[in-house]
Motif scaffolding. Structure first.
Motif: not given
Length: 342
Positions: A129, A131, A207, A209, A212
């Motif tokens: 993850v 981000w 991914r 995400e 963004r």
């Protein structure tokens, strides 16, 4: 450029001494969101008028630590805040030498250990993850700026971020650069950068995400130290960044992160003249982390074969001298971007 930096660095040092008369470097550690899904261990350095009672933190058999006064009373007045982001597999200790330099000159400096990509927490789920890394820095800003008892009162108009390696990617994203997963994939096929592209699965670089915005409008300047994954950022988003940037690259590529394709990519697309780019010809990727003790390379090799390269500097200068140059460049840049003032 060197002359301007010299004048700026000297001015910042003078105004810091006159304004704060700090005697030492305070230090404390705290944990954010202990019971949450992504708790953060945070180390904080800050100027203090206290003297004596020092201890060494960040020291281990391979690396030298820095002297601090744990729990010292912070200075009064509004102070600049600098957040630090370590590289993949690193920790707050990696840039503690630079944190001490900045705190001695009047800044609060705070460094989280990013879950999933830190020395003692290489959890795959957290690493994927990516981000969340810029968000980690924003959470640190929230807490340090919101509680003056931790390290002093933060001036919200003087907040900067500095990151090394994957930390350089982190602070660039926090500054507002936008990542394009398809662009990164295409670039990997074209340039076949072994180190960056090999991390695709581990860091979740496909991914959506990641596409963004991770921007934090409180950031007023950022410094990238030999970053990786740069070519996933879109040229338009880099060119649109309004805040000052300093990009420092390592001239000797020993870790599959060639400065021409990484730091050079940022330098090409960031807005001029607010972005400054410097290449240090005799620096390696790991010259930006802490000072190694004698025989550290051999010691690390015994524990983790192949990793002794972290303490091998291949150029004519030692790491301590390279650190002086890096600090000189960073201090001069911050003097122009978030200057210390009475």
């Amino acid at each position: 450029m060197p002359g301007r930096l010299l004048c700026a660095a000297g001015f910042w040092l003078i105004t810091t001494v006159l304004a704060h008369s700090a005697a030492g470097i305070g230090f404390r550690q705290t944990t954010l969101d202990t019971g949450g899904t992504r708790p953060l261990q945070v180390s904080i350095w800050y100027p203090t008028r206290q003297d004596g009672g020092t201890e060494i933190v960040g020291d281990n058999p391979a690396f030298h630590g820095v002297p601090v006064i744990r729990g010292a009373a912070p200075l009064s007045g509004d102070l600049p805040l600098v957040v630090l982001s370590h590289g993949h597999g690193g920790s707050w200790r990696n840039l503690s030498w630079l944190a001490a330099e900045l705190a001695a000159r009047g800044a609060i400096v705070a460094a989280p250990d990013h879950p999933g990509t830190t020395t003692f927490d290489m959890d795959p789920a957290q690493a994927a993850v990516l981000w969340e890394r810029p968000r980690d820095l924003s959470r640190v800003i929230d807490v340090v700026a919101g509680d003056a008892t931790l390290a002093g009162r933060v001036d919200p108009s003087r907040i900067a971020a500095i990151g090394h390696s994957l930390g350089g990617w982190t602070v660039t994203a926090q500054a507002g650069a936008r990542f394009d997963t398809k662009r990164f994939e295409a670039d990997c096929r074209a340039n076949t950068s072994p180190r960056a592209c090999r991390l695709k699965t581990e860091l979740g670089l496909d991914r959506v995400e990641l596409e963004r915005s991770m921007a934090d409008p409180r950031l007023k300047a950022f410094v990238s130290l030999d970053l990786g994954l740069a070519r996933g950022f879109t040229p338009d988003s880099l060119a649109s960044l309004q805040i000052p940037a300093l990009v420092i690259g390592a001239g000797i590529d020993i870790d599959g992160l060639p400065a021409k394709l990484e730091s050079g990519y940022l330098a090409e697309h960031l807005r001029k003249p607010s972005a400054t780019s410097v290449a240090i010809p005799d620096a390696t990727h790991f010259a930006f982390v802490g000072l190694c003790k004698p025989d550290a390379a051999a010691l690390i090799e015994k524990v983790e074969p192949g990793s002794g390269i972290i303490c091998r500097d291949d150029g004519p200068r030692g790491r301590e001298e390279i650190h002086r140059e890096i600090a000189f460049l960073v201090i001069g840049f911050l003097a122009r971007s978030i200057p210390v003032r009475p």
